[in-house]
Design a protein around this motif. Sequence first.
Motif, PDB file in Angstrom:
ATOM      1  N   THR A   8       4.265  13.869 -10.014  1.00  8.84           N
ATOM      2  CA  THR A   8       4.617  13.254 -11.254  1.00  8.84           C
ATOM      3  C   THR A   8       3.332  12.214 -11.519  1.00  8.84           C
ATOM      4  O   THR A   8       3.143  11.217 -10.537  1.00  8.84           O
ATOM      5  N   PRO A   9       2.711  12.513 -12.418  1.00 10.29           N
ATOM      6  CA  PRO A   9       1.479  11.581 -12.753  1.00 10.29           C
ATOM      7  C   PRO A   9       2.029  10.228 -13.140  1.00 10.29           C
ATOM      8  O   PRO A   9       2.934  10.023 -13.534  1.00 10.29           O
ATOM      9  N   CYS A  10       1.007   8.956 -12.777  1.00 16.23           N
ATOM     10  CA  CYS A  10       1.522   7.738 -13.292  1.00 16.23           C
ATOM     11  C   CYS A  10       0.415   7.289 -14.282  1.00 16.23           C
ATOM     12  O   CYS A  10      -0.572   8.017 -14.555  1.00 16.23           O
ATOM     13  N   SER A  11       0.954   6.405 -15.024  1.00 11.08           N
ATOM     14  CA  SER A  11       0.243   5.703 -16.155  1.00 11.08           C
ATOM     15  C   SER A  11       0.344   4.296 -16.120  1.00 11.08           C
ATOM     16  O   SER A  11       1.278   3.836 -15.339  1.00 11.08           O
ATOM     17  N   GLU A  15      -2.858   8.385 -11.225  1.00 13.76           N
ATOM     18  CA  GLU A  15      -3.348   8.650 -12.309  1.00 13.76           C
ATOM     19  C   GLU A  15      -3.606  10.213 -12.301  1.00 13.76           C
ATOM     20  O   GLU A  15      -4.495  10.576 -11.319  1.00 13.76           O
ATOM     21  N   ALA A  16      -3.544  11.034 -13.401  1.00 11.85           N
ATOM     22  CA  ALA A  16      -3.909  12.468 -13.297  1.00 11.85           C
ATOM     23  C   ALA A  16      -5.325  12.589 -13.033  1.00 11.85           C
ATOM     24  O   ALA A  16      -5.871  13.572 -12.589  1.00 11.85           O
ATOM     25  N   GLY A  17      -6.303  11.867 -13.721  1.00  7.55           N
ATOM     26  CA  GLY A  17      -7.703  11.811 -13.454  1.00  7.55           C
ATOM     27  C   GLY A  17      -8.004  11.727 -12.265  1.00  7.55           C
ATOM     28  O   GLY A  17      -8.962  12.308 -11.774  1.00  7.55           O
ATOM     29  N   TYR A  18      -7.456  10.663 -11.561  1.00  3.71           N
ATOM     30  CA  TYR A  18      -7.869  10.145 -10.326  1.00  3.71           C
ATOM     31  C   TYR A  18      -7.666  11.196  -9.306  1.00  3.71           C
ATOM     32  O   TYR A  18      -8.294  11.748  -8.281  1.00  3.71           O
ATOM     33  N   VAL A  19      -6.158  11.772  -9.600  1.00  7.69           N
ATOM     34  CA  VAL A  19      -5.838  12.767  -8.506  1.00  7.69           C
ATOM     35  C   VAL A  19      -6.821  14.010  -8.648  1.00  7.69           C
ATOM     36  O   VAL A  19      -7.135  14.687  -7.700  1.00  7.69           O
ATOM     37  N   ALA A  20      -7.339  14.383  -9.974  1.00  6.62           N
ATOM     38  CA  ALA A  20      -8.246  15.427 -10.168  1.00  6.62           C
ATOM     39  C   ALA A  20      -9.430  15.282  -9.630  1.00  6.62           C
ATOM     40  O   ALA A  20     -10.158  16.206  -8.659  1.00  6.62           O
ATOM     41  N   GLN A  21      -9.817  14.082  -9.623  1.00 11.77           N
ATOM     42  CA  GLN A  21     -11.101  13.763  -9.155  1.00 11.77           C
ATOM     43  C   GLN A  21     -11.020  13.703  -7.610  1.00 11.77           C
ATOM     44  O   GLN A  21     -12.080  14.314  -6.780  1.00 11.77           O
TER      45      GLN A  21
END
Length: 529
Positions: free
Chosen positions: A88-91, A30-36
């Motif tokens: 490609t972000p996951c959801s 997930e985008a937030g996970y990758v950013a973190q």
Amino acid sequence: MQEAGVPVTYGYISDAHDRYPGGSAFGPGEAGYVAQLKAYDQAFDGFFQRLAKDGITPANSLFVVTSDENDHFVGGKPSPADCDGVTTPCSYRQIGEITANVHGLLATQQHLTTPFQLKSESAPSFYLDGDPAPDTATTREFERAVSKLTAVNPITGTTEPSSHQLADRTEMKILHMVTGDPLRTATFTDFLDPNYLAVAGAANCATPCVGLNAEEAWNHGDFAPDINTTWLGLAGPGVKRLGATGTVWSHDTDIRPTMLALLGLHDVYAHDGRALTEFLTPCALPKGLHAADQDDNRRLATAYKQLNGGVGEFASATLSGATRATASDTPGYTAYRDTGARLAALGDQRDRLARRIGILLDDAASGTGRIPPATARDLARQAEDLIHQADRLARGGPHHAAVGGTSPPTAAASPPAARPARSRAVPPILSPLPETAPMPRTPAGRAALAATGLCGLLASSCAAAPAPDNSPTALRARLPQSIRTSGELRIGSHLTYVPYVMVAAPPMPPGKAPAPVSTSEQRTTSDAR
């Protein structure tokens, strides 16, 4: 703390898969996970750069980074199906651990309302009221009922068993889950499907007994390969630069003896682990672990870990046998009692042998003893034979050792060439940081290095360097003011089982013990080493 002069520091690192400061958990990619994760990388980079500016690097300090266990993700399939989280972000449409109200499931599925207390976990501990003995009708009926529970998985829609493996008190002792306080020992432990978390609710399912908890999507504490397999990173003087490797089976309990071996320290604490000599350079090997004996010592150390580890071959096999026995329903509980007697005998033999091996490994790692090759081979054969006996029990085969007796003679106790395949948790050992810097060539450089106490950990000789002043007065002067005031510096007797970073400053040169000091000074001096 390092900048303040504290030589051994711990740091707890929070997990990266939860939303901060609050909210539901992330799924992989997930985008937030990758950013973190990127923010964590930047923080680590800043941390190491700041230490480097202070002159604290793997050339003169030991760095240890690890996690106590991995977490198992609970959620549906990602979207899009080919997402990778990088390009490609996951959801996820469904995410969250599956909660199971054990009171309600027992009452509705098994018509059982025996009062009990529950430690809510993915591997819940059950405490039956009144503390009935393991072989009483109350306990046996309850354990069998728990083994039969099922749940409709809200993610897949399928009906499946919620319980995977059961450990009664005999097996819990083998798994090192029994303390010195009998009142804290559970009646039994249920290792659930790692997607599930047991909770204690009402003894009915008026409110659905099974549901998703989106606040938590990462389970741990269970007996599952993706949870039990984790990693350890080491970098510093005396550590080989190997990159990532999964060739050595190890545990958190191996970290402390490895650190002490690298730092030239020892104490009276009895370890359940061993020094990971596979990752030490030849010059860093303790004198009790001669290079010529390494094959025999490592065979013994490997057998010791598989025999004594909580998720090793021995424990995995006995847990399989205990699960089958606990769920059995034979007249007079004969299958349960017979298997329990065999498990108890194997556990007692394991404890005696592991204790003996552990003492020898500790003495060798501290330099106070040496394991003769013939002794190492004999003890390794005994350990391998006990593992073989546990495998036979797990498969329902005969057990040739007398219950309550001693281990059979080792002359004819060789295990078969190949055992059934079993999932093994093999923590990779990482050493991504730079290797030890070369020895300074100038007398001034060697003198400066000698003052740090690294001579015994580097390949070159420090013989030309003057010995540092290790008198009690000089040692105390090198400590921070806060420690000098308190008069005490403690190096922890065990490592905290949480994710952490540790930085340990180097010890004094081997063989350069402090001058004799009074009793009141001794602890400060020895701990400062």
